[in-house]
Design a protein around this motif. Structure first.
Motif, PDB file in Angstrom:
ATOM      1  N   GLU A   5     -26.974 -20.264 -12.309  1.00 55.01           N
ATOM      2  CA  GLU A   5     -26.198 -19.395 -10.603  1.00 55.01           C
ATOM      3  C   GLU A   5     -25.188 -19.050 -10.689  1.00 55.01           C
ATOM      4  O   GLU A   5     -23.722 -19.459 -11.678  1.00 55.01           O
ATOM      5  N   SER A   6     -24.909 -18.592 -10.108  1.00 57.16           N
ATOM      6  CA  SER A   6     -23.026 -18.054  -9.632  1.00 57.16           C
ATOM      7  C   SER A   6     -23.049 -17.288  -8.243  1.00 57.16           C
ATOM      8  O   SER A   6     -24.090 -17.196  -7.691  1.00 57.16           O
ATOM      9  N   GLY A   7     -22.285 -17.215  -7.501  1.00 57.20           N
ATOM     10  CA  GLY A   7     -21.410 -16.545  -5.846  1.00 57.20           C
ATOM     11  C   GLY A   7     -21.526 -17.960  -5.315  1.00 57.20           C
ATOM     12  O   GLY A   7     -20.656 -17.642  -4.206  1.00 57.20           O
ATOM     13  N   GLY A   8     -21.410 -19.230  -5.734  1.00 55.28           N
ATOM     14  CA  GLY A   8     -21.016 -20.434  -4.522  1.00 55.28           C
ATOM     15  C   GLY A   8     -19.111 -19.920  -4.451  1.00 55.28           C
ATOM     16  O   GLY A   8     -18.500 -19.243  -5.327  1.00 55.28           O
ATOM     17  N   GLY A   9     -19.285 -21.122  -3.746  1.00 53.03           N
ATOM     18  CA  GLY A   9     -17.837 -20.682  -3.261  1.00 53.03           C
ATOM     19  C   GLY A   9     -16.698 -21.462  -1.603  1.00 53.03           C
ATOM     20  O   GLY A   9     -17.836 -22.008  -1.634  1.00 53.03           O
ATOM     21  N   PRO A  13     -17.736 -21.746   8.989  1.00 52.77           N
ATOM     22  CA  PRO A  13     -18.468 -21.581   9.621  1.00 52.77           C
ATOM     23  C   PRO A  13     -18.677 -20.207  10.368  1.00 52.77           C
ATOM     24  O   PRO A  13     -17.481 -19.606  10.559  1.00 52.77           O
ATOM     25  N   GLY A  14     -20.385 -19.866  10.244  1.00 50.30           N
ATOM     26  CA  GLY A  14     -20.380 -18.716  10.162  1.00 50.30           C
ATOM     27  C   GLY A  14     -20.102 -17.023   9.332  1.00 50.30           C
ATOM     28  O   GLY A  14     -20.782 -16.403   9.515  1.00 50.30           O
ATOM     29  N   GLY A  15     -19.406 -17.500   8.175  1.00 48.35           N
ATOM     30  CA  GLY A  15     -19.678 -16.601   7.447  1.00 48.35           C
ATOM     31  C   GLY A  15     -20.651 -16.112   5.997  1.00 48.35           C
ATOM     32  O   GLY A  15     -21.738 -17.233   6.371  1.00 48.35           O
ATOM     33  N   SER A  16     -21.014 -15.635   5.115  1.00 43.52           N
ATOM     34  CA  SER A  16     -21.877 -15.416   4.486  1.00 43.52           C
ATOM     35  C   SER A  16     -21.437 -15.301   2.886  1.00 43.52           C
ATOM     36  O   SER A  16     -20.605 -15.119   2.574  1.00 43.52           O
ATOM     37  N   LEU A  17     -22.222 -16.357   2.382  1.00 43.81           N
ATOM     38  CA  LEU A  17     -22.175 -15.419   0.728  1.00 43.81           C
ATOM     39  C   LEU A  17     -23.362 -15.603   0.176  1.00 43.81           C
ATOM     40  O   LEU A  17     -24.670 -15.853   0.751  1.00 43.81           O
ATOM     41  N   ARG A  18     -23.840 -14.818  -0.483  1.00 41.20           N
ATOM     42  CA  ARG A  18     -24.317 -14.535  -1.555  1.00 41.20           C
ATOM     43  C   ARG A  18     -23.995 -15.282  -2.871  1.00 41.20           C
ATOM     44  O   ARG A  18     -23.840 -15.237  -3.719  1.00 41.20           O
ATOM     45  N   LEU A  19     -25.789 -16.230  -3.630  1.00 39.18           N
ATOM     46  CA  LEU A  19     -25.966 -16.763  -4.105  1.00 39.18           C
ATOM     47  C   LEU A  19     -27.498 -15.905  -5.800  1.00 39.18           C
ATOM     48  O   LEU A  19     -28.215 -14.970  -4.852  1.00 39.18           O
ATOM     49  N   SER A  20     -26.764 -16.024  -6.529  1.00 41.12           N
ATOM     50  CA  SER A  20     -27.655 -14.958  -7.907  1.00 41.12           C
ATOM     51  C   SER A  20     -27.775 -15.773  -8.604  1.00 41.12           C
ATOM     52  O   SER A  20     -27.425 -17.688  -9.473  1.00 41.12           O
ATOM     53  N   CYS A  21     -28.599 -15.963  -9.333  1.00 45.42           N
ATOM     54  CA  CYS A  21     -29.499 -16.501 -10.389  1.00 45.42           C
ATOM     55  C   CYS A  21     -29.707 -16.254 -11.461  1.00 45.42           C
ATOM     56  O   CYS A  21     -31.478 -15.284 -11.056  1.00 45.42           O
ATOM     57  N   ALA A  22     -29.515 -15.871 -12.629  1.00 47.17           N
ATOM     58  CA  ALA A  22     -29.913 -14.965 -13.982  1.00 47.17           C
ATOM     59  C   ALA A  22     -30.996 -15.925 -14.633  1.00 47.17           C
ATOM     60  O   ALA A  22     -30.581 -16.993 -14.854  1.00 47.17           O
ATOM     61  N   MET A  81     -27.319 -15.980   2.228  1.00 50.17           N
ATOM     62  CA  MET A  81     -26.479 -16.760   2.742  1.00 50.17           C
ATOM     63  C   MET A  81     -25.935 -16.355   4.329  1.00 50.17           C
ATOM     64  O   MET A  81     -24.738 -15.789   4.226  1.00 50.17           O
ATOM     65  N   ASN A  82     -26.834 -16.195   5.460  1.00 50.59           N
ATOM     66  CA  ASN A  82     -25.815 -16.344   6.616  1.00 50.59           C
ATOM     67  C   ASN A  82     -25.611 -16.815   7.515  1.00 50.59           C
ATOM     68  O   ASN A  82     -26.160 -18.168   8.253  1.00 50.59           O
ATOM     69  N   SER A  83     -25.106 -17.012   8.400  1.00 47.14           N
ATOM     70  CA  SER A  83     -24.336 -17.485   9.539  1.00 47.14           C
ATOM     71  C   SER A  83     -24.288 -18.877   9.489  1.00 47.14           C
ATOM     72  O   SER A  83     -25.168 -20.320   9.760  1.00 47.14           O
ATOM     73  N   LEU A  84     -23.497 -19.526   7.609  1.00 47.91           N
ATOM     74  CA  LEU A  84     -23.415 -20.680   7.755  1.00 47.91           C
ATOM     75  C   LEU A  84     -23.084 -21.993   8.003  1.00 47.91           C
ATOM     76  O   LEU A  84     -21.693 -21.183   9.072  1.00 47.91           O
ATOM     77  N   LYS A  85     -22.921 -22.814   8.370  1.00 47.59           N
ATOM     78  CA  LYS A  85     -22.802 -24.498   8.383  1.00 47.59           C
ATOM     79  C   LYS A  85     -22.365 -24.884   7.597  1.00 47.59           C
ATOM     80  O   LYS A  85     -22.314 -25.233   6.887  1.00 47.59           O
ATOM     81  N   PRO A  86     -21.515 -26.299   8.086  1.00 48.90           N
ATOM     82  CA  PRO A  86     -20.590 -27.449   7.861  1.00 48.90           C
ATOM     83  C   PRO A  86     -22.095 -27.737   7.071  1.00 48.90           C
ATOM     84  O   PRO A  86     -21.319 -28.584   5.621  1.00 48.90           O
TER      85      PRO A  86
END
Length: 126
Positions: A5-9, A13-22, A81-86
């Motif tokens: 997995e990669s892409g965490g961080g 709140p309200g932000g976005s992330l994209r996780l990848s699984c290779a 992942m959009n509209s992220l929440k705590p």
């Protein structure tokens, strides 16, 4: 089969992330890949899962905010992942099933996955 997995961080709140699984190794038999998460003090739970026929299932808590997708040519699975929440704060794991195909509702259970990645941490905080 190896899953990385990669892409965490950290994100507000309200932000976005994209996780990848290779995926690598003997992946020809993989039919379903899922993203799971585990928050401190909680049990691991399914976030989203996708089959090789593009059947998709989401946890109610992420419907409308998260999108799972796969790129078979690159042996990759993504979680947008959009509209992220705590409450989305957790370690996110990629998992794959290489056994016989099951109904998507069964894929909400950890025990049906054969391979797991090491996880990537997602923190949502202001």
């Amino acid at each position: 089969v190896q899953l990385v997995e990669s892409g965490g961080g950290s994100v507000q709140p309200g932000g976005s992330l994209r996780l990848s699984c290779a995926a690598s190794g003997s992946i020809a038999g993989i039919n379903t890949v899922g993203w799971h998460r585990q928050a401190p003090g909680n049990q691991r739970e399914l976030v989203a899962t996708i089959s090789n026929r593009d059947s998709i299932d989401y946890a109610d808590s992420v419907k409308g905010r998260f999108t799972i997708s796969r790129n078979n040519a690159k042996d990759m699975v993504y979680l947008q992942m959009n509209s992220l929440k705590p409450e989305d704060t957790a370690v996110y794991y990629c998992a794959a099933r290489a056994g016989g195909r099951l109904v998507m509702s069964a894929m909400r259970e950890d025990r049906y996955y054969d391979y797991w990645g090491q996880g990537t941490e997602v923190t949502v905080s202001s």
